[in-house]
Enzyme design. Structure first.
Site, PDB file in Angstrom:
ATOM      1  N   ASP A  25       0.871  -1.162   0.000  1.00  0.00           N
ATOM      2  CA  ASP A  25       0.000   0.000   0.000  1.00  0.00           C
ATOM      3  C   ASP A  25       0.915   1.220   0.000  1.00  0.00           C
ATOM      4  OD1 ASP A  25      -2.054  -1.804   0.335  1.00  0.00           O
ATOM      5  OD2 ASP A  25      -2.786  -0.965   2.218  1.00  0.00           O
ATOM      6  N   HIS A  59       4.375  -7.659  -0.211  1.00  0.00           N
ATOM      7  CA  HIS A  59       3.889  -8.895  -0.806  1.00  0.00           C
ATOM      8  C   HIS A  59       4.539  -9.082  -2.171  1.00  0.00           C
ATOM      9  CE1 HIS A  59       0.131  -9.233   1.865  1.00  0.00           C
ATOM     10  NE2 HIS A  59       0.723  -8.098   2.237  1.00  0.00           N
ATOM     11  N   SER A  91       9.426   3.595   5.244  1.00  0.00           N
ATOM     12  CA  SER A  91       9.946   2.726   4.196  1.00  0.00           C
ATOM     13  C   SER A  91       9.591   3.189   2.793  1.00  0.00           C
ATOM     14  CB  SER A  91       9.386   1.330   4.397  1.00  0.00           C
ATOM     15  OG  SER A  91       7.976   1.417   4.571  1.00  0.00           O
TER      16      SER A  91
END
Length: 260
Positions: A86, A142, A226
């Site tokens: 996201d 992911h 991040s």
């Protein structure tokens, strides 16, 4: 003012001492009183969390939260590249070996990010994506495509916050921050997934060491701020399908290989 304080908790500073202190505080139960205010300030969707907000006893626990099953839909088409996180698409385009990437006013070369010119050469004329995760985002990463892990290595020993202050003051933050690079061989060529830590400690946590990469599978998370960078080998049949500065979610298609 409140958001600025909360942002310092999760993106930290360029100073190793203050970063260590903030890390210790946010990881402890002393930060519990800030959990709900943090969630409210960033309008975090509590309904998609794995557990009720009362379950999270520190800011770090909230920041590294998992989502409940079914919270993200992963596009299952074999020829699509999906978002690994996201975040916000802060950069995308074609790659040249001597190219520089403009990231919030600073220039970075792919060989600095990947570590060597030989590593970078594999992605000449390919495609890149830069995905920025703000404090409000879900911070797990992911797999964006199915394939086999062919390389995994860590680089960097000094970290700066991946935010506007860090990019102004840090000495090439993306090339010196601790980062973990996973290269996946797919049916369409190699894809590099670069996880960039945003503080003075290693904030990148892997969930397993399997070489099997399945699109949409959760394989790690960031403990604090991040950025994720994707590099794709050149393939004339690949087309990006997402716009610059758009918000993306895990599993959302961001590109596709046009099958013949």
């Amino acid at each position: 003012m409140k958001k600025a304080l909360f942002k310092s908790f999760v993106e930290l500073t360029g100073n190793p001492v203050s970063s260590a202190l903030l890390k210790s505080f946010t990881s402890s139960r002393l930060s519990l009183p800030f959990v709900k205010p943090f969630s409210n300030a960033y309008r975090i969707n509590n309904e998609e969390m794995e557990y009720p907000i009362s379950h999270y006893k520190s800011l770090q626990a909230l920041f590294t939260r998992s989502l409940h099953e079914g919270a993200r839909h992963v596009d299952s088409s074999p020829n699509t590249l999906t978002s690994p996180v996201d975040g916000v698409v802060s950069g995308t385009g074609k790659i040249a070996v001597d190219q520089t990437f403009l990231i919030k006013g600073h220039q970075y070369r792919i060989n600095e990010i990947m570590g060597t010119s030989d590593k970078a050469a594999a992605y000449k004329d390919g495609t890149y994506y830069i995905l920025y995760l703000s404090p409000s985002h879900y911070h797990h990463f992911h797999y964006p495509v199915t394939g086999e892990l062919v390389s995994r290595y860590a680089l960097g020993g000094v970290s700066y916050p991946v935010n506007s202050l860090g990019l102004r003051l840090g000495q090439s933050p993306f090339s010196t921050n601790h980062r973990l690079i996973s290269e996946v061989m797919t049916d369409f060529g190699k894809v590099a997934i670069v996880k960039v830590g945003a503080l003075n400690v290693n904030s990148i946590q892997l969930l397993n060491s399997s070489k099997e990469c399945i699109k949409g599978n959760d394989f790690g998370y960031f403990s604090f701020g991040s950025t994720v960078i994707l590099f794709l080998e050149n393939n004339p049949d690949f087309t990006p399908t997402v716009e610059l500065n758009s918000e993306v979610h895990v599993g959302q298609p961001i590109g596709k290989w046009n099958q013949q």
